[in-house]
Design a protein around this motif. Structure first.
Motif, PDB file in Angstrom:
ATOM      1  N   GLY A  50       0.790  -1.220   0.000  1.00 26.03           N
ATOM      2  CA  GLY A  50       0.000   0.000   0.000  1.00 26.03           C
ATOM      3  C   GLY A  50       0.819   1.264   0.000  1.00 26.03           C
ATOM      4  N   LEU A  51       2.099   1.150  -0.331  1.00 28.48           N
ATOM      5  CA  LEU A  51       3.004   2.286  -0.256  1.00 28.48           C
ATOM      6  C   LEU A  51       2.454   3.512  -0.972  1.00 28.48           C
ATOM      7  CD1 LEU A  51       5.733   3.119   0.861  1.00 28.48           C
ATOM      8  CD2 LEU A  51       6.755   2.400  -1.280  1.00 28.48           C
ATOM      9  N   LYS A  52       2.060   3.350  -2.186  1.00 31.96           N
ATOM     10  CA  LYS A  52       1.587   4.497  -2.956  1.00 31.96           C
ATOM     11  C   LYS A  52       0.321   5.065  -2.333  1.00 31.96           C
ATOM     12  CE  LYS A  52       0.426   6.071  -7.554  1.00 31.96           C
ATOM     13  NZ  LYS A  52       0.218   5.726  -8.943  1.00 31.96           N
ATOM     14  N   GLN A  53      -0.603   4.192  -1.989  1.00 33.24           N
ATOM     15  CA  GLN A  53      -1.866   4.656  -1.436  1.00 33.24           C
ATOM     16  C   GLN A  53      -1.698   5.267  -0.055  1.00 33.24           C
ATOM     17  OE1 GLN A  53      -3.609   0.844  -1.890  1.00 33.24           O
ATOM     18  NE2 GLN A  53      -4.888   1.475  -3.601  1.00 33.24           N
ATOM     19  N   CYS A  54      -0.795   4.734   0.725  1.00 35.15           N
ATOM     20  CA  CYS A  54      -0.610   5.206   2.101  1.00 35.15           C
ATOM     21  C   CYS A  54       0.151   6.524   2.174  1.00 35.15           C
ATOM     22  CB  CYS A  54       0.167   4.176   2.922  1.00 35.15           C
ATOM     23  SG  CYS A  54      -0.734   2.671   3.273  1.00 35.15           S
ATOM     24  N   LEU A  55       1.094   6.719   1.275  1.00 36.16           N
ATOM     25  CA  LEU A  55       2.050   7.800   1.470  1.00 36.16           C
ATOM     26  C   LEU A  55       2.085   8.876   0.405  1.00 36.16           C
ATOM     27  CD1 LEU A  55       4.958   5.566   2.723  1.00 36.16           C
ATOM     28  CD2 LEU A  55       3.393   6.928   4.090  1.00 36.16           C
ATOM     29  N   VAL A  56       1.401   8.690  -0.688  1.00 36.70           N
ATOM     30  CA  VAL A  56       1.469   9.678  -1.754  1.00 36.70           C
ATOM     31  C   VAL A  56       0.358  10.703  -1.560  1.00 36.70           C
ATOM     32  CG1 VAL A  56       1.278  10.039  -4.240  1.00 36.70           C
ATOM     33  CG2 VAL A  56       2.574   8.111  -3.368  1.00 36.70           C
ATOM     34  N   ASP A  57       0.743  11.946  -1.611  1.00 33.76           N
ATOM     35  CA  ASP A  57      -0.218  13.037  -1.497  1.00 33.76           C
ATOM     36  C   ASP A  57      -1.060  13.062  -2.756  1.00 33.76           C
ATOM     37  OD1 ASP A  57      -1.478  15.576  -1.670  1.00 33.76           O
ATOM     38  OD2 ASP A  57       0.016  16.410  -0.292  1.00 33.76           O
ATOM     39  N   GLU A  58      -2.362  12.935  -2.609  1.00 34.80           N
ATOM     40  CA  GLU A  58      -3.250  12.867  -3.761  1.00 34.80           C
ATOM     41  C   GLU A  58      -3.262  14.155  -4.572  1.00 34.80           C
ATOM     42  OE1 GLU A  58      -7.135  11.438  -2.765  1.00 34.80           O
ATOM     43  OE2 GLU A  58      -6.324   9.756  -1.627  1.00 34.80           O
ATOM     44  N   GLU A  59      -2.986  15.284  -3.935  1.00 40.48           N
ATOM     45  CA  GLU A  59      -3.031  16.564  -4.637  1.00 40.48           C
ATOM     46  C   GLU A  59      -1.864  16.758  -5.589  1.00 40.48           C
ATOM     47  OE1 GLU A  59      -3.565  19.810  -1.939  1.00 40.48           O
ATOM     48  OE2 GLU A  59      -5.233  18.815  -0.933  1.00 40.48           O
ATOM     49  N   ASP A  60      -0.658  16.492  -5.110  1.00 42.12           N
ATOM     50  CA  ASP A  60       0.503  16.754  -5.971  1.00 42.12           C
ATOM     51  C   ASP A  60       1.310  15.509  -6.341  1.00 42.12           C
ATOM     52  OD1 ASP A  60       1.976  16.173  -3.713  1.00 42.12           O
ATOM     53  OD2 ASP A  60       2.764  18.194  -3.443  1.00 42.12           O
ATOM     54  N   GLY A  61       0.922  14.354  -5.829  1.00 37.74           N
ATOM     55  CA  GLY A  61       1.595  13.102  -6.191  1.00 37.74           C
ATOM     56  C   GLY A  61       2.939  12.892  -5.517  1.00 37.74           C
ATOM     57  N   SER A  62       3.317  13.773  -4.591  1.00 39.15           N
ATOM     58  CA  SER A  62       4.607  13.622  -3.931  1.00 39.15           C
ATOM     59  C   SER A  62       4.509  12.627  -2.780  1.00 39.15           C
ATOM     60  CB  SER A  62       5.094  14.978  -3.403  1.00 39.15           C
ATOM     61  OG  SER A  62       4.216  15.430  -2.379  1.00 39.15           O
ATOM     62  N   ALA A  63       5.636  12.014  -2.474  1.00 41.39           N
ATOM     63  CA  ALA A  63       5.694  11.043  -1.382  1.00 41.39           C
ATOM     64  C   ALA A  63       6.049  11.755  -0.090  1.00 41.39           C
ATOM     65  CB  ALA A  63       6.729   9.973  -1.684  1.00 41.39           C
ATOM     66  N   ASP A  64       5.453  11.337   0.996  1.00 39.78           N
ATOM     67  CA  ASP A  64       5.762  11.871   2.323  1.00 39.78           C
ATOM     68  C   ASP A  64       6.893  11.015   2.896  1.00 39.78           C
ATOM     69  OD1 ASP A  64       5.908  12.628   4.962  1.00 39.78           O
ATOM     70  OD2 ASP A  64       3.726  12.840   5.179  1.00 39.78           O
ATOM     71  N   VAL A  65       8.121  11.444   2.647  1.00 38.56           N
ATOM     72  CA  VAL A  65       9.304  10.674   3.028  1.00 38.56           C
ATOM     73  C   VAL A  65       9.389  10.509   4.544  1.00 38.56           C
ATOM     74  CG1 VAL A  65      11.828  10.582   2.933  1.00 38.56           C
ATOM     75  CG2 VAL A  65      10.532  11.363   0.952  1.00 38.56           C
ATOM     76  N   GLU A  66       9.052  11.552   5.288  1.00 36.31           N
ATOM     77  CA  GLU A  66       9.100  11.447   6.752  1.00 36.31           C
ATOM     78  C   GLU A  66       8.140  10.381   7.258  1.00 36.31           C
ATOM     79  OE1 GLU A  66       8.817  14.928   9.216  1.00 36.31           O
ATOM     80  OE2 GLU A  66       9.969  16.093   7.763  1.00 36.31           O
ATOM     81  N   LYS A  67       6.957  10.339   6.675  1.00 35.98           N
ATOM     82  CA  LYS A  67       5.966   9.341   7.086  1.00 35.98           C
ATOM     83  C   LYS A  67       6.452   7.935   6.746  1.00 35.98           C
ATOM     84  CE  LYS A  67       0.986   8.570   6.840  1.00 35.98           C
ATOM     85  NZ  LYS A  67      -0.268   9.018   6.216  1.00 35.98           N
ATOM     86  N   LEU A  68       7.055   7.786   5.569  1.00 28.89           N
ATOM     87  CA  LEU A  68       7.605   6.498   5.158  1.00 28.89           C
ATOM     88  C   LEU A  68       8.696   6.049   6.127  1.00 28.89           C
ATOM     89  CD1 LEU A  68       7.986   4.172   3.168  1.00 28.89           C
ATOM     90  CD2 LEU A  68       9.496   5.656   1.855  1.00 28.89           C
ATOM     91  N   GLU A  69       9.597   6.937   6.442  1.00 35.67           N
ATOM     92  CA  GLU A  69      10.682   6.619   7.365  1.00 35.67           C
ATOM     93  C   GLU A  69      10.127   6.207   8.732  1.00 35.67           C
ATOM     94  OE1 GLU A  69      14.348   8.884   9.579  1.00 35.67           O
ATOM     95  OE2 GLU A  69      13.900   9.440   7.503  1.00 35.67           O
ATOM     96  N   LYS A  70       9.143   6.946   9.208  1.00 35.34           N
ATOM     97  CA  LYS A  70       8.535   6.628  10.508  1.00 35.34           C
ATOM     98  C   LYS A  70       7.892   5.243  10.496  1.00 35.34           C
ATOM     99  CE  LYS A  70       5.564   8.636  14.001  1.00 35.34           C
ATOM    100  NZ  LYS A  70       4.759   9.779  14.400  1.00 35.34           N
ATOM    101  N   LEU A  71       7.206   4.891   9.400  1.00 37.78           N
ATOM    102  CA  LEU A  71       6.593   3.575   9.299  1.00 37.78           C
ATOM    103  C   LEU A  71       7.637   2.474   9.369  1.00 37.78           C
ATOM    104  CD1 LEU A  71       3.850   4.049   6.567  1.00 37.78           C
ATOM    105  CD2 LEU A  71       3.493   3.424   8.954  1.00 37.78           C
ATOM    106  N   PHE A  72       8.712   2.618   8.599  1.00 43.19           N
ATOM    107  CA  PHE A  72       9.749   1.594   8.600  1.00 43.19           C
ATOM    108  C   PHE A  72      10.456   1.514   9.949  1.00 43.19           C
ATOM    109  CE2 PHE A  72       9.433   1.560   3.942  1.00 43.19           C
ATOM    110  CZ  PHE A  72       9.410   0.200   3.756  1.00 43.19           C
ATOM    111  N   LEU A  73      10.715   2.657  10.579  1.00 43.53           N
ATOM    112  CA  LEU A  73      11.396   2.640  11.868  1.00 43.53           C
ATOM    113  C   LEU A  73      10.523   2.069  12.974  1.00 43.53           C
ATOM    114  CD1 LEU A  73      13.339   6.021  11.789  1.00 43.53           C
ATOM    115  CD2 LEU A  73      14.252   3.704  11.563  1.00 43.53           C
ATOM    116  N   SER A  74       9.221   2.068  12.778  1.00 43.45           N
ATOM    117  CA  SER A  74       8.341   1.487  13.788  1.00 43.45           C
ATOM    118  C   SER A  74       8.570  -0.013  13.933  1.00 43.45           C
ATOM    119  CB  SER A  74       6.876   1.780  13.477  1.00 43.45           C
ATOM    120  OG  SER A  74       6.445   1.064  12.349  1.00 43.45           O
ATOM    121  N   PHE A  75       9.230  -0.615  12.957  1.00 47.62           N
ATOM    122  CA  PHE A  75       9.526  -2.050  13.007  1.00 47.62           C
ATOM    123  C   PHE A  75      10.906  -2.332  13.575  1.00 47.62           C
ATOM    124  CE2 PHE A  75       6.146  -2.045   9.891  1.00 47.62           C
ATOM    125  CZ  PHE A  75       5.368  -3.059  10.382  1.00 47.62           C
ATOM    126  N   ALA A  76      11.660  -1.296  13.873  1.00 46.91           N
ATOM    127  CA  ALA A  76      13.018  -1.504  14.388  1.00 46.91           C
ATOM    128  C   ALA A  76      13.015  -1.825  15.863  1.00 46.91           C
ATOM    129  CB  ALA A  76      13.869  -0.261  14.129  1.00 46.91           C
TER     130      ALA A  76
END
Length: 86
Positions: A60-86
């Motif tokens: 669900g990477l694209k659906q979870c993290l891509v801003d629907e308005e401009d199509g950009s990825a929220d890198v901070e949110k992605l990093e936080k998700l991955f670090l939650s598994f550390a």
């Protein structure tokens, strides 16, 4: 959010296996089983949960993290998700 049903079925199966493993650990604790065996099973549960989480994120990477308005990825949110598994 609509995630790929085929991938989510795999995730659900993995979680069900982890649930069974966790139930086995609870039984082991109740029965006073060997701590090495319990830790081994807990490790297996932990790995199964991590893999399920990573599968959800990757599916669900694209659906979870891509801003629907401009199509950009929220890198901070992605990093936080991955670090939650550390």
């Amino acid at each position: 959010m609509d995630l790929d049903p085929t991938e989510m079925k795999k995730v659900a199966n993995r979680l069900k296996r982890a649930q069974g493993q966790l139930a086995a650990v609870v039984r082991m604790v109740d029965e006073g089983a060997d701590c090495v065996d319990m830790v081994t099973q807990l490790s297996a549960v932990s790995k199964a949960l991590d893999r399920a989480g990573f599968a959800v994120i990757s599916t669900g990477l694209k659906q979870c993290l891509v801003d629907e308005e401009d199509g950009s990825a929220d890198v901070e949110k992605l990093e936080k998700l991955f670090l939650s598994f550390a």
